[in-house]
Motif scaffolding. Sequence first.
Motif, mmCIF file in Angstrom:
data_model
loop_
_atom_site.group_PDB
_atom_site.id
_atom_site.type_symbol
_atom_site.label_atom_id
_atom_site.label_comp_id
_atom_site.label_asym_id
_atom_site.label_seq_id
_atom_site.Cartn_x
_atom_site.Cartn_y
_atom_site.Cartn_z
ATOM 1 N N GLY A 43 0.786 -1.230 0.000
ATOM 2 C CA GLY A 43 0.000 0.000 0.000
ATOM 3 C C GLY A 43 0.815 1.276 0.000
ATOM 4 O O GLY A 43 1.740 1.450 -0.797
ATOM 5 N N LEU A 44 0.460 2.154 0.939
ATOM 6 C CA LEU A 44 1.010 3.501 0.916
ATOM 7 C C LEU A 44 2.522 3.523 1.144
ATOM 8 O O LEU A 44 3.225 4.317 0.530
ATOM 9 N N GLY A 45 3.017 2.637 2.010
ATOM 10 C CA GLY A 45 4.454 2.593 2.272
ATOM 11 C C GLY A 45 5.219 2.373 0.983
ATOM 12 O O GLY A 45 6.216 3.049 0.700
ATOM 13 N N LEU A 46 4.723 1.454 0.180
ATOM 14 C CA LEU A 46 5.368 1.146 -1.084
ATOM 15 C C LEU A 46 5.301 2.346 -2.031
ATOM 16 O O LEU A 46 6.289 2.718 -2.653
ATOM 17 N N VAL A 47 4.137 2.956 -2.086
ATOM 18 C CA VAL A 47 3.954 4.079 -2.999
ATOM 19 C C VAL A 47 4.922 5.210 -2.648
ATOM 20 O O VAL A 47 5.620 5.744 -3.512
ATOM 21 N N PHE A 48 4.983 5.542 -1.365
ATOM 22 C CA PHE A 48 5.778 6.713 -1.016
ATOM 23 C C PHE A 48 7.264 6.409 -0.903
ATOM 24 O O PHE A 48 8.086 7.265 -1.189
ATOM 25 N N ARG A 49 7.619 5.161 -0.504
ATOM 26 C CA ARG A 49 9.041 4.874 -0.358
ATOM 27 C C ARG A 49 9.688 4.443 -1.664
ATOM 28 O O ARG A 49 10.838 4.754 -1.923
ATOM 29 N N GLU A 50 8.959 3.704 -2.480
ATOM 30 C CA GLU A 50 9.586 3.165 -3.684
ATOM 31 C C GLU A 50 9.308 4.019 -4.923
ATOM 32 O O GLU A 50 10.176 4.235 -5.733
ATOM 33 N N ILE A 51 8.073 4.464 -5.069
ATOM 34 C CA ILE A 51 7.707 5.130 -6.322
ATOM 35 C C ILE A 51 7.980 6.623 -6.265
ATOM 36 O O ILE A 51 8.566 7.199 -7.189
ATOM 37 N N LEU A 52 7.597 7.262 -5.166
ATOM 38 C CA LEU A 52 7.735 8.720 -5.096
ATOM 39 C C LEU A 52 9.160 9.209 -5.387
ATOM 40 O O LEU A 52 9.321 10.172 -6.137
ATOM 41 N N PRO A 53 10.216 8.565 -4.833
ATOM 42 C CA PRO A 53 11.561 9.071 -5.133
ATOM 43 C C PRO A 53 11.868 9.100 -6.628
ATOM 44 O O PRO A 53 12.624 9.945 -7.100
#
Lengths: 325, 330, 299, 287
Positions: A228-238
Amino acid sequence: MTIAPTELEVELSADSGPGGPTQPVGPPPAASRPRLLRALSRDVGAVLSATYIGLIVLMAVFAPLIVMVSGWTPYEFDQTAIDPNLGGVPIGPWGGISSTHWFGVEPGSGRDIFARIVYGVRVSMTIALAATALTTALGVTFGLLSGYFSGKVDHAISRVMDFLMAFPALIFMIAVLSALPAGNRGSLLVVVISVFGWPYLARIVRGQTMSLSRREFVEAARASGASGLGLVFREILPNLRSTIIVMVTLAVPGYIGTEAGLSFLGVGVVPPEPSWGQMIASSVSWYSVVPTYFAIPGLFLFLLVLSFTVLGDRLRTVIDSGEAR
Amino acid sequence: MPRYLVGRLAGMAGVLLLVCLFTYAVFFLLSPDPAVQVCGKSCTPERIDQIRMNLGLDRPFWTQFLSFLGGLVSGRTYGEGANAVECAAPCLGYSFQSSQSVTDMIWQRLPVSATVAVGAAVLWLLVGVVSGLIGAVKNGTWVDRVMTGLTLGGLSIPNYVLALVLQFVLVVQLQWLPFPQAVPFGEDPGRWFLNFVMPWIVLAVGYAAAYTRLTRANVIDTLQENFLRTARAKGLAPHLVWRRHALRPALTPVVTVFGMDFAGLLGGALITETVFGLNGVGKMAADSIAKNDQPVIMGVTLLAAFFVVIGNVVVDVVYTVIDPRVRVAA
Amino acid sequence: MTATPLLQAEHLVKEFPVSGTGGLLSRGDTFRAVDDVSLTVAAGETLALVGESGSGKSTTARLVARLIDPTLGTVRFDGQDVTGLTGRDLHAFRSEVQVVFQDPFSSLNPRHTVERIVTAPLTYQGRKPPGGSRAFTQSLMERVGLDPQQWQRHPAQFSGGQAQRIGIARALAVGPRLVVCDEAVSALDVSVQAQIINLLRQLQAEEGFSYLFIAHDLAVVRQIATRVAVMSGGRIVEEGPRDRVFGDARHEYTRTLLAAVPRIRPEWEARRRARAAERAAAAPDPVPADATESVRRGA
Amino acid sequence: MTSTNRHPTQAGFLEVRDLTVSFPTATGRVDVVSHLDLDLEPGGALGIVGESGSGKSLTSLAIMGLLPDKATRSGTVRLDGEDLTAMPESRLRRVRGDRVAMIFQDPLSSLNPYYTVGAQIEEAYRSHRRGVTRRQAHRVAVEAMERVHIKDAAHRIDHYPHQFSGGMRQRVMIAMALTTEPELLIADEPTTALDVTVQAQILALLQEIRRDTGTALVLITHDLAVVSEITDHIVVMRAGECVERGPVESIFSDPKHPYTQALLDAVPRIDDEIGALRSLTTTGGRP
């Protein structure tokens, strides 16, 4: 065995030594911040643009000090600088440019144009920056959510985006702003601009997120226990950083233009508070007599928008060339 | 594909309905009481109540919205008795300030807006595509750099600033052009043309710059495609490589963007029409804002939204025609 | 094989919706990518799942690794049904089963350092790297044959083979008992491929974990598998010990597949080995560089 | 047009001498192909083998004069005695696609998605045969498609590339190359993107075409087993240079260069005895 495959691999690898005849195996290193700045500093257009933006920002920040030096506040009427017999035309050539009024005075009222330019940018910049910040926050969040959680979430967000983009934003903004009380126009402008502006950023973020989501590192993170959100913000956002930098740089001039346009149409900043768009609007009836009255704010506005556009364009070129896969 | 089209049309109807609802709701909440406007200056509270009842303004929101939708489809009558006014379908509302139906007001001004829009669109499409091609061919040379600079300038200049500059230079100083007035084409084609030159340029500049960039980028990307290498490996002459293999893929996205931009012009021409005092739909919207004539603003908003939504669908359909990958499923 | 295999997948079915079909009310068409697949992996063995593109082998791998949920069927790990696990239980499963992906660059986040990539499984599962993040990273890098000094580099600074080693290090971080290799060596050059195959085998010998090895290259599979399952059209058409499948294929499709593999003639190969052995015996020195000249116009 | 009725010249049919291709980089020019010599007799089959970055694909583009604008090329490429590098572009264009045809690794991106395969095959033919009618070109295209065993060619000719499978697309590419009966076919990784069974079919097709038409073949690939099956001479490339060359049998049975030896050792084999696995395990791991 003379050559172990290990050595072979080293020989063929990207870091086999400087100037080696082998082509790099992997993609070139991603553009890091110092490299970006170095590349930009070699570009005349980018340097000039950044300098102009810097000056304008300083001007906005130190407006009260600057106005103390120049001697006139933006709200003072200088009746001695205009000719009441000619309907208020500024006295002297070039719209009354003189040592007291550096950029001349407003026809009719005699207010100092320099002071109004200096103060006017505060409004424009504040609104543009605030709107950019809000748009970016909305656009990135919804774009990420929509791109990563396909299915119902994506469907819902995409429909809202379609809906907002189908709206004739300018007409609607004008209509809403004209109907709303004039009390807090600044924040209203920011909200209205952002509400109609975020889908354009979100659409790009969504597309990139969708393609990033198909990359194996997202799957690898999921296999590692991310969700979920952890993946989105830690992996994709950067990985969206460059896109967001460029989009933000290009959004600022857009919103400066929008604010000026709305003020030009009379639904922006409420007089007597100065804004560049509004100054240009009031110069319309004078343009044949006092051309400096529209030329000066027009030039300032054009150069500011141009500077941000050039900077954004160069940023994109540098980032694209550095990150080309 | 028909199944896909049906879905698309259903979606379009849905969005249009939502646009209507949203617009109606916003104006319902924000707008001043139309009854007060109808009543005029010497008005009593009793009279206002009566008008309100007469126009159905006392009824709940949904009822009013449904009669608005009904008006769109089959026309409606505002008020009763001697004061009743007819509003034929498609009824976008009634302006009590100008005593005219909004649809009629738009119809009267549409020719001017259409002239501005079509002329500007032709101009920017020509200029944008041609200079984009030049930029792609001369990629990396000084020609390309100069053109890139010009396009950045074109993107950055606010159109009202450009309008004022053009007017000052061409009309006031050089006196090459008359001050723009909407002269009908039939009356004097020469003057018609001269009058519309500046509005066309002003409206087209930003788009032309954007299209130059789009075309240039697309062509450069297409030139990297493997199928271009194939075309050259086949020994095709350069003009065939360009015409058959580079241009068609490169310009297809331009066509779709053009559809969207053209559909959105009703909103985009507002500033241009206002600056040049051309009495088109955009100027009418701006004037109505000044006069607080809400039915007109709402009517124009809805119309503009209709254009965008329909433009979207048209672009989709056109795309299925020009791109075989969409037209013929694998 | 023991009574309870490490991994046991039973009657797995995965259907995907076909895009462009289905409307607001109808469900639309589905495509059955995996059609009633059952397989087992015993502790310490390597089961290779081979097939051509579209055979459903990668989807099966993802089902087993719980990256996607099956439409039907169950996955048992160590006898326990893991098909519906969520939250903490799923984390526990994730520390038992890890995945190594095909594209070494695509599978590493380009914005993260080796340290962050390798410790990510622990971080996501809320665990602390034993002995500190840096020391942990360096020890893992050493185990997969990377220079531990490069722990702060980004993936783009490594070659393809090195990047794949990082991917393997990440899988090892949680000490898994089953590693799913999804075409883990397919994107690599032949010399690098040999290296990675070696590494995988060496690690298996050291740690005793099992592999589910997905590949399309039968020659690679022959080098690493204990058992082979051949997939086609979403189904397993043949399954058995490696040498039996390669030596005595029973299904028509397996035979076609084996016949299609390009081969270097065995007699050339035998002669080359003999020559190499001679040379090694005669002199440890490599052949002089001008040897190539003598064969230049050999025609 | 078979190899027998073409008189063999002293210099050979394809003769590449001292071919060097370089690209500008931040640190100066880098040779991606350096001082490469190639020889091919009429109707022969030459395999160019190398790993990624060895410069093998750029070699093929350099022969055709299709290098990207940034690249510079030196050396000579003689086809039947004529120097292609000295030819003006307009004459070279008549060689490309007519006497020398090329097929590429990724058949989907190598075909234009906007035109039917028929149109693209006909285009190849018509651009080299002046005064050919549309109908004649159509017939040639159908024949070419039949020759590469595309079933129902008369019907399939009006389909678009995306309507074909990977292997069928590569057949279309080959059909396109065949219309002009080229003397030389350059195939750049023609089967790398394909499944193994499809690869076998395409390789068989290439063999068949060589047998029937006598077309010479340059096959560029990373797959040693593939070249061993269908070429008669081999050039092993590494980092832009030829490290070893010779008849296929001598390269495979008695490689001289350590790189070739190591490369052959690294190839996983399907038909080997189990003992062969040692060559991998013994050198495994890193210090």
